[in-house]
Design a protein around this motif. Structure first.
Motif, short mmCIF file in Angstrom:
data_model
loop_
_atom_site.label_atom_id
_atom_site.label_comp_id
_atom_site.label_asym_id
_atom_site.label_seq_id
_atom_site.Cartn_x
_atom_site.Cartn_y
_atom_site.Cartn_z
N VAL A 121 0.83 -1.20 0.00
CA VAL A 121 0.00 0.00 0.00
C VAL A 121 0.87 1.26 0.00
N LEU A 122 1.86 1.30 0.89
CA LEU A 122 2.70 2.50 1.02
C LEU A 122 3.51 2.76 -0.25
N ARG A 123 4.07 1.69 -0.83
CA ARG A 123 4.82 1.87 -2.09
C ARG A 123 3.90 2.35 -3.21
N GLY A 124 2.66 1.84 -3.21
CA GLY A 124 1.70 2.29 -4.22
C GLY A 124 1.44 3.78 -4.12
N ILE A 125 1.29 4.28 -2.89
CA ILE A 125 1.06 5.72 -2.68
C ILE A 125 2.28 6.52 -3.15
N MET A 126 3.48 6.06 -2.77
CA MET A 126 4.69 6.78 -3.14
C MET A 126 4.90 6.79 -4.66
N ILE A 127 4.66 5.65 -5.30
CA ILE A 127 4.86 5.55 -6.75
C ILE A 127 3.83 6.36 -7.51
N ALA A 128 2.57 6.34 -7.02
CA ALA A 128 1.53 7.15 -7.67
C ALA A 128 1.88 8.63 -7.57
N GLY A 129 2.38 9.04 -6.40
CA GLY A 129 2.79 10.44 -6.23
C GLY A 129 3.95 10.79 -7.12
N GLY A 130 4.95 9.88 -7.20
CA GLY A 130 6.09 10.13 -8.07
C GLY A 130 5.70 10.20 -9.53
N ALA A 131 4.78 9.32 -9.96
CA ALA A 131 4.32 9.33 -11.35
C ALA A 131 3.61 10.64 -11.68
N ALA A 132 2.80 11.12 -10.73
CA ALA A 132 2.09 12.39 -10.95
C ALA A 132 3.08 13.55 -11.09
N LEU A 133 4.12 13.54 -10.26
CA LEU A 133 5.13 14.60 -10.32
C LEU A 133 5.87 14.58 -11.66
N VAL A 134 6.30 13.39 -12.07
CA VAL A 134 7.05 13.27 -13.33
C VAL A 134 6.17 13.64 -14.52
N ASP A 135 4.88 13.28 -14.46
CA ASP A 135 3.96 13.59 -15.55
C ASP A 135 3.75 15.10 -15.69
N GLN A 136 3.74 15.78 -14.57
CA GLN A 136 3.51 17.23 -14.60
C GLN A 136 4.79 18.02 -14.87
N ALA A 137 5.92 17.49 -14.44
CA ALA A 137 7.18 18.21 -14.59
C ALA A 137 8.31 17.21 -14.81
N TYR A 138 8.76 17.09 -16.05
CA TYR A 138 9.79 16.11 -16.39
C TYR A 138 11.08 16.35 -15.61
N TRP A 139 11.36 17.62 -15.27
CA TRP A 139 12.61 17.93 -14.60
C TRP A 139 12.72 17.26 -13.23
#
Length: 328
Positions: A121-139
Motif C-alpha cells: 500500500v505504502l509503495r503504491g502511494i509513493m509511486i503514484a505520487g512520483g508518477a504524478a510529479l514526473v507527468d507534470q514536470a519532467y525535470w
C-alpha cells in the motif's frame, strides 16, 4: 467489458487486475497454506520458497515482455534486480529489529507478511505520487537522478553504524501513548490486559507490533532510494510498481535464507552504490550526451546485473570461511 481496457495510469485496467489477483493469490497461499501455523522456517525451505518467488517474478516479467514489448520487459527486469539487491540491506536492518525486540523466530514470518501488506500500500502511494510529479514536470527526474548519484556516493563512503533502535522516535512515541506489554503473546499484535488502577480489561500493544511498526518505517527509508531508482529506469507506472512489489513479495522467504549469513554480503553495498550512481547518471547521459535518445535498455540491464553479480561474488569470496550468525 470496455472497463477492462480503460487505461489506468497509462496501462489497461485488466493488467492491474491481473497483477492484483496474482499478489492476493500468492499472499493467501503463503499465509493460509504454507504457513497456516506459526513455526520457524529452515534455510532449505527458505531457499526453495525464494526460488519460487523469483520464478514467479521472472515469469511475470516475461509476460510483460510478450504483452507490452521488449523495452518495457527489460526495464521491468532491471528494476526487479535492483530492488532485489537493495532488499539485502533491508534484511540486515530487519534482523537487527527482531533481535532488539527479542521476537521468537517462529513469529517473525507472520510479522514480515503483514509488513509486506503494508509495504504494498505504502509503495503504491509513493509511486503514484512520483508518477504524478514526473507527468507534470519532467525535470523532477533530474532531481531523482541527482539524488541517486548523491546517495550512491554517500553509501560508498558511509561506515557500518547500526541504527539506534532504543532511541527510535516511533518506539518512544508509541510507548508513551499506548500500553505496551513487556512480554510476548504468541503471534498477536494486541492483547487485553488488566488496567493497573481500575482492574478493567484494556487493549495493549505487544513487542511484535512495535517490531512491525519499526520495520515499516525502515522500509519507507529504503523506498526513498528504490522508488527514484526505478523511475530513473522507466516512467511507466505499471512497470515501476510491479517490479518493485514482485521483488518485495519474496523478501519474507529471502530473510530467513540470508539473516544467518548477512555478514557474507558486507561488500555488496559498494556494488549497490555503483548501481545507484550508474542509474542516476544515465538520465543525464541520455538527455545531454545522447541528445534525448533513450539509454539502451539492454545495456542498462547488463551493467546492473554485472555490478550486482560482481558485488555478490566479491563479498562471498572475501568473507569465505567466516562463521554464520545466529538468528533471533
Amino acid at each position: 467489458m470496455e472497463i477492462l481496457f480503460a487505461e489506468i495510469l497509462g496501462t489497461p485496467a485488466w493488467f492491474w487486475l491481473a497483477f492484483a489477483g496474482l499478489v492476493v493469490a500468492l499472499t493467501a497461499f503463503d499465509l493460509g497454506v504454507l504457513h497456516k501455523e506459526d513455526r520457524a522456517m529452515g534455510i532449505a525451505e527458505s531457499l526453495k520458497l525464494t526460488a519460487f518467488y523469483v520464478s514467479v517474478a521472472l515469469a511475470f516479467g516475461a509476460w510483460i515482455w510478450a504483452a507490452r514489448g521488449a523495452e518495457l520487459g527489460m526495464q521491468y527486469f532491471t528494476g526487479f534486480f535492483i530492488e532485489k539487491a537493495l532488499s539485502i540491506d533491508n534484511v540486515f536492518v530487519i534482523s537487527l529489529i527482531f533481535s532488539f525486540f527479542a521476537i521468537p523466530v517462529k513469529y517473525q514470518y507472520r510479522a514480515l507478511l503483514w509488513g509486506i501488506v503494508a509495504v504494498i500500500v505504502l509503495r503504491g502511494i509513493m509511486i503514484a505520487g512520483g508518477a504524478a510529479l514526473v507527468d507534470q514536470a519532467y525535470w523532477v527526474l533530474y532531481l531523482f537522478a541527482a539524488f541517486l548519484v548523491f546517495t550512491g556516493i554517500k553509501m560508498f563512503f558511509a561506515g557500518d553504524a547500526q541504527p539506534d533502535l532504543a532511541n527510535n522516535a516511533a518506539v518512544r512515541w508509541i510507548s508513551t501513548r499506548m500500553r505496551v506489554t513487556q512480554k510476548h503473546h504468541d503471534q498477536r499484535f494486541f492483547v487485553k490486559v488488566p488496567d493497573e488502577r481500575t482492574g478493567r480489561q484494556v487493549t495493549a500493544a505487544t513487542p511484535l507490533f512495535l517490531a512491525l511498526v519499526v520495520i515499516n518505517l525502515a522500509d519507507l527509508v529504503f523506498a526513498v532510494d528504490s522508488v527514484p531508482a526505478i523511475f530513473a529506469i522507466t516512467t511507466d507506472t505499471f512497470v515501476v510498481y510491479t517490479s518493485n512489489i514482485m521483488a518485495i513479495l519474496g523478501l519474507r522467504a529471502l530473510y530467513f535464507a540470508l539473516a544467518a549469513m548477512i555478514h557474507r554480503f558486507h561488500y555488496l553495498k559498494y556494488a549497490l552504490a555503483a548501481v545507484l550512481v550508474f542509474i542516476g547518471s544515465k538520465i543525464f547521459v541520455a538527455d545531454f550526451v545522447l541528445g534525448g535518445d533513450k539509454f539502451p535498455p539492454v545495456l542498462s540491464l547488463g551493467v546492473t546485473l554485472a555490478l550486482i553479480a560482481a558485488g555478490v561474488g566479491y563479498s562471498l569470496w572475501k568473507t569465505r570461511g567466516q562463521v554464520p550468525l545466529t538468528t533471533a
